[in-house]
Design a protein around this motif. Structure first.
Motif, PDB file in Angstrom:
ATOM      1  N   GLN A 270       4.295 -11.922  -4.827  1.00 37.56           N
ATOM      2  CA  GLN A 270       5.086 -10.689  -4.869  1.00 37.56           C
ATOM      3  C   GLN A 270       4.627  -9.749  -5.984  1.00 37.56           C
ATOM      4  O   GLN A 270       4.652  -8.537  -5.831  1.00 37.56           O
ATOM      5  N   GLU A 273       1.564  -8.047  -4.568  1.00 35.32           N
ATOM      6  CA  GLU A 273       1.980  -7.101  -3.517  1.00 35.32           C
ATOM      7  C   GLU A 273       2.550  -5.829  -4.131  1.00 35.32           C
ATOM      8  O   GLU A 273       2.226  -4.710  -3.733  1.00 35.32           O
ATOM      9  N   TRP A 274       3.450  -6.037  -5.082  1.00 31.84           N
ATOM     10  CA  TRP A 274       4.178  -4.907  -5.676  1.00 31.84           C
ATOM     11  C   TRP A 274       3.212  -4.008  -6.453  1.00 31.84           C
ATOM     12  O   TRP A 274       3.330  -2.784  -6.431  1.00 31.84           O
TER      13      TRP A 274
ATOM     14  N   TYR B 221      14.063  -8.020  -4.752  1.00 28.50           N
ATOM     15  CA  TYR B 221      12.789  -7.655  -4.147  1.00 28.50           C
ATOM     16  C   TYR B 221      12.903  -7.751  -2.635  1.00 28.50           C
ATOM     17  O   TYR B 221      13.398  -8.741  -2.098  1.00 28.50           O
ATOM     18  N   TYR B 223      11.442  -5.750   1.438  1.00 21.94           N
ATOM     19  CA  TYR B 223      10.393  -4.989   2.126  1.00 21.94           C
ATOM     20  C   TYR B 223      10.995  -3.894   3.001  1.00 21.94           C
ATOM     21  O   TYR B 223      11.988  -4.111   3.687  1.00 21.94           O
ATOM     22  N   GLY B 227       6.669  -2.444   5.717  1.00 23.29           N
ATOM     23  CA  GLY B 227       6.095  -3.583   5.020  1.00 23.29           C
ATOM     24  C   GLY B 227       5.944  -3.384   3.526  1.00 23.29           C
ATOM     25  O   GLY B 227       5.596  -4.316   2.801  1.00 23.29           O
ATOM     26  N   LYS B 228       6.202  -2.163   3.060  1.00 24.26           N
ATOM     27  CA  LYS B 228       6.050  -1.897   1.616  1.00 24.26           C
ATOM     28  C   LYS B 228       7.176  -2.555   0.821  1.00 24.26           C
ATOM     29  O   LYS B 228       8.347  -2.430   1.178  1.00 24.26           O
ATOM     30  N   PRO B 229       6.824  -3.241  -0.248  1.00 26.35           N
ATOM     31  CA  PRO B 229       7.870  -3.881  -1.045  1.00 26.35           C
ATOM     32  C   PRO B 229       8.584  -2.887  -1.957  1.00 26.35           C
ATOM     33  O   PRO B 229       7.996  -1.882  -2.368  1.00 26.35           O
TER      34      PRO B 229
END
Lengths: 342, 342
Positions: A270, A273-274, B221, B223, B227-229
């Protein structure tokens, strides 16, 4: 010191790391990353640093926003066969039992005191939580810090027989320094205990205590008999800085999205991703342990059995490829892994 | 904007603060604190800075350890008649009700929407927690930041009719800069919301987001559809950075005991105690609001009725005297309070 070969559950409870020696860099002055082989990984780091710090570049990042975050265990130092902090907890059990002899007859302390490695490796997560609570809390903050400091001097890892603080990856030390030279604030963002890592982060990584984000228990403010106030480490978990807890912990203690992030396992997913989802140039990198000879090779992405110490699944490997994270191959990208190597 | 004159309970729920304008300093270049009258307070600040930064001095503090912490509300900016963040929450209620019209019929939203000041002032702590939860959580972090930013541009305080960000104390701005010039990292340690204060801390105080410690709720956290976190602000309280929560919060996010701390109310007591209890030279200072003409005068130490906005009890005053904390009298020590004064 006990050697624990496969200690899966403890990984789950902690999720933590390793220390490093500031080895001399005997390479050309012009190469900021002398322990790296030329390749996609090294190129990505240099290009990122240049693009984000060159005024006028469309990817330029103002100095105040330059944040780079690093997982510790398996990313900055060795995490196999077991996280250093878990070794610390096990080594502390005899001290705890000495102070409270009644514990010697109670599990899981009885098993740890027996020295039976097979039995220790089979302990449940609940057992490990009890060990962590008994060894990481209940004392004043300063006392804990002194204990960890002393342990780091005495403890030796089972393979190289060196202090854990010497088992940091030289190439990653170079990245830390290189990014700092380029105005980045470097942070450790670890599933390991924040108070534990802060004891050595400055001397080992050049990272000050206020730039260590980790799994944190609460503290309790109170007064000694002489009226002096002090903080006691509480067994209460405040937040678990792993998985989704990493971006959450970064938000809590930094308040900025990183421009660069480095990890090596599913616990870092994560955070990577972030980081990558932010605007402009971002760098997400993941260390692959594929060098059984010089360090270790583990995880399904290696076609090897799964491990709960630094899990690197095929799914994580696939996501890395899909999202454009750069994979760092220890075997191919690192000319030299430790500063003590010839 | 509603003017809330005595809004005791909200203080209790939040415990937070104020912003400031970087006013031009038209004084002699040699005086780093031109808005201060000569006296014990100014002398203590200058002597502390000199002693802790002069190599060879027995009170010398290494640069990495130079940490100074500042409460915000009532210490760096105006907190009466009501904390700015509480005004923000009340101002956001109509927006929340517009999005969820069913709330208009439910307390405490019904009362806030009525505009009945007397009724609003009588709301219970439980009501205020509901208002805080509804206005400070449930949205993505970036959305909240944008809302606060916009509010700060539009909102005006009830007395001077100025943006809250102009109601910072010029003498304290000078202290922030003076300590930074001397190598101190300056931190805000506020009972106010950490996410709220971070929106303006850099532009108003020159304090970056990572140097703001405040009351913090959790984030989650997740999405988006693409798909963007992203991180969502949760109604869950992670820690209350007030009273004992201040040294605990400092340990959590900084990991060092401050060498200097500044506060103005009972919520700062433990931070001041903990600072003063450290080895070597320490500076604990407390702002006394004793200037009804230029700002406000409040609290039992003034022989005035108690207030729950910035409580300064006689007991706190007595402890300050006993422990050697320096009391800053707004009336006597500050030549000029605001940058907008002639």
């Amino acid at each position: 010191m006990r050697t624990i070969r496969s200690y899966a559950a403890l990984a789950h409870v902690f999720g933590l790391g390793a220390l490093l020696a500031l080895g001399p860099q005997v390479q050309a002055q012009t190469d900021p990353l002398p322990s790296w082989n030329d390749g996609a990984a090294k190129k990505a780091i240099v290009e990122f640093a240049q693009a984000t710090t060159t005024p006028g570049n469309r990817s330029f990042v103002p100095p105040a926003e330059r944040v780079a975050t690093f997982d510790q265990d398996g990313t900055l130092w060795v995490e196999h066969p077991m996280y250093a902090q878990v070794m610390y907890c096990l080594d502390r059990v005899p001290v705890v039992v000495k102070a409270k002899p009644e514990l010697a007859k109670i599990e899981p302390f009885k098993t740890v005191m027996s020295g039976n490695r097979a039995a220790i490796a089979k302990m449940s997560e609940g057992d490990l939580i009890k060990i962590a609570a008994a060894t990481l809390s209940g004392m004043p903050v300063e006392e804990f810090q002194a204990e960890v400091k002393q342990w780091l001097v005495e403890a030796r890892d089972p393979r190289w027989k060196k202090p854990y603080t010497e088992l940091t990856y030289l190439p990653m030390q170079e990245v830390l320094k290189y990014l700092r030279t380029n105005g980045y604030k470097t942070y450790i963002v670890t599933g390991g205990g924040q108070d534990f890592v802060r004891v050595y982060s400055e001397t080992v990584y050049g990272i000050p205590t206020e730039q260590v984000v980790g799994t944190a228990g609460g503290t309790k403010y109170g007064y000694a008999k002489d009226g002096k106030p002090f903080l006691t480490k509480e067994p209460k978990l405040l937040f678990n800085d792993n998985n989704a807890g990493k971006p959450e912990g970064i938000h809590l203690e930094i308040g900025r999205r990183p421009y660069a992030a480095f990890g090596n396992s599913t616990g870092d997913r994560q955070m990577l991703e972030w980081t990558q989802a932010g605007d402009g140039a971002r760098l997400s990198m993941i260390v692959l342990h594929d060098d059984a000879k010089r360090e270790y090779a583990y995880g399904p992405a290696q076609g090897l059995p799964n491990t709960r110490i630094g899990t690197f699944t095929q799914a994580l490997y696939d996501e890395a490829k899909k999202q454009g994270w750069i994979i760092i191959s220890m075997k191919d990208d690192w000319k030299r892994i430790f500063s003590f190597e010839q």
